[in-house]
Scaffold this motif. Sequence first.
Motif, PDB file in Angstrom:
ATOM      1  N   ILE A   1      26.632 -30.661  13.850  1.00 61.35           N
ATOM      2  CA  ILE A   1      26.378 -32.106  13.946  1.00 61.35           C
ATOM      3  C   ILE A   1      26.828 -32.804  12.668  1.00 61.35           C
ATOM      4  CG2 ILE A   1      24.553 -33.852  14.037  1.00 61.35           C
ATOM      5  CD1 ILE A   1      23.131 -32.036  16.095  1.00 61.35           C
ATOM      6  N   ASP A   2      26.604 -32.183  11.506  1.00 63.26           N
ATOM      7  CA  ASP A   2      27.071 -32.780  10.245  1.00 63.26           C
ATOM      8  C   ASP A   2      28.598 -32.939  10.249  1.00 63.26           C
ATOM      9  OD1 ASP A   2      24.490 -32.964   9.240  1.00 63.26           O
ATOM     10  OD2 ASP A   2      24.664 -31.160   7.982  1.00 63.26           O
ATOM     11  N   ARG A   3      29.304 -31.901  10.690  1.00 64.46           N
ATOM     12  CA  ARG A   3      30.771 -31.995  10.752  1.00 64.46           C
ATOM     13  C   ARG A   3      31.194 -33.065  11.750  1.00 64.46           C
ATOM     14  NH1 ARG A   3      30.071 -26.422  10.745  1.00 64.46           N
ATOM     15  NH2 ARG A   3      30.618 -26.245  12.968  1.00 64.46           N
ATOM     16  N   LEU A   4      30.503 -33.121  12.870  1.00 71.49           N
ATOM     17  CA  LEU A   4      30.819 -34.121  13.889  1.00 71.49           C
ATOM     18  C   LEU A   4      30.593 -35.530  13.350  1.00 71.49           C
ATOM     19  CD1 LEU A   4      31.820 -34.299  16.782  1.00 71.49           C
ATOM     20  CD2 LEU A   4      29.474 -34.046  17.558  1.00 71.49           C
ATOM     21  N   CYS A   5      29.542 -35.716  12.585  1.00 74.67           N
ATOM     22  CA  CYS A   5      29.289 -37.031  11.967  1.00 74.67           C
ATOM     23  C   CYS A   5      30.437 -37.425  11.032  1.00 74.67           C
ATOM     24  CB  CYS A   5      27.970 -37.013  11.200  1.00 74.67           C
ATOM     25  SG  CYS A   5      26.501 -37.027  12.253  1.00 74.67           S
ATOM     26  N   GLU A   6      30.928 -36.472  10.259  1.00 79.08           N
ATOM     27  CA  GLU A   6      32.054 -36.750   9.368  1.00 79.08           C
ATOM     28  C   GLU A   6      33.306 -37.119  10.161  1.00 79.08           C
ATOM     29  OE1 GLU A   6      32.737 -33.503   6.669  1.00 79.08           O
ATOM     30  OE2 GLU A   6      30.629 -33.450   6.065  1.00 79.08           O
ATOM     31  N   LEU A   7      33.542 -36.399  11.263  1.00 82.84           N
ATOM     32  CA  LEU A   7      34.740 -36.624  12.064  1.00 82.84           C
ATOM     33  C   LEU A   7      34.698 -37.931  12.847  1.00 82.84           C
ATOM     34  CD1 LEU A   7      35.229 -32.993  13.400  1.00 82.84           C
ATOM     35  CD2 LEU A   7      36.779 -34.223  11.855  1.00 82.84           C
ATOM     36  N   THR A   8      33.506 -38.497  13.027  1.00 83.05           N
ATOM     37  CA  THR A   8      33.370 -39.739  13.802  1.00 83.05           C
ATOM     38  C   THR A   8      32.902 -40.908  12.931  1.00 83.05           C
ATOM     39  OG1 THR A   8      31.109 -39.169  14.477  1.00 83.05           O
ATOM     40  CG2 THR A   8      32.892 -38.463  15.932  1.00 83.05           C
ATOM     41  N   ALA A   9      32.955 -40.723  11.624  1.00 83.28           N
ATOM     42  CA  ALA A   9      32.459 -41.746  10.701  1.00 83.28           C
ATOM     43  C   ALA A   9      33.196 -43.075  10.822  1.00 83.28           C
ATOM     44  CB  ALA A   9      32.534 -41.231   9.258  1.00 83.28           C
ATOM     45  N   THR A  10      34.425 -43.051  11.295  1.00 82.53           N
ATOM     46  CA  THR A  10      35.186 -44.295  11.442  1.00 82.53           C
ATOM     47  C   THR A  10      34.722 -45.108  12.646  1.00 82.53           C
ATOM     48  OG1 THR A  10      36.863 -43.242  12.811  1.00 82.53           O
ATOM     49  CG2 THR A  10      37.256 -43.256  10.420  1.00 82.53           C
TER      50      THR A  10
END
Length: 153
Positions: A92-101
Amino acid sequence: MTPTLRTQERADDELALAHQLLDGLDQRSNTLLAQIAALIKDAGGDGVTDRAQHLHADIEATGLPFLHRFVELALAFHHAVRGEDQDLAATIDRLCELTATGDFAYFTDIAHFMAGLPLPSPTATRWIDGPDAVRARWQHLVQDRRTLLGAAE
């Protein structure tokens, strides 16, 4: 045969057809998406995490970084099915980074819903049926997959 097993067989057939149709074509994005769909189909089983790592490498090699978020969502489903809370949190942390835009930001909502976790902050996503109904559906998918894997043991 249970409806879930029929669905599994249909998914296998459709993925085999996708691979057959894409074989020999330079449709890297579609080929990788078909491999991601296969990860989702196999969620909860052995080898999914290793296959996801290979997919991440292939995505980097082909220059299609937007696909990383799809792999992470598949991994979130996998970890939710297996009850791997630490791996799920890291995913989920990685997913948050990948969707931060903001692109595909609803993927993080879905990952939280699958895990039965509260959203960390208010979401900009507006679900047609409301977040509670969507949460229930995603949790139901996780439970159905667990049930299928339990039946296969």
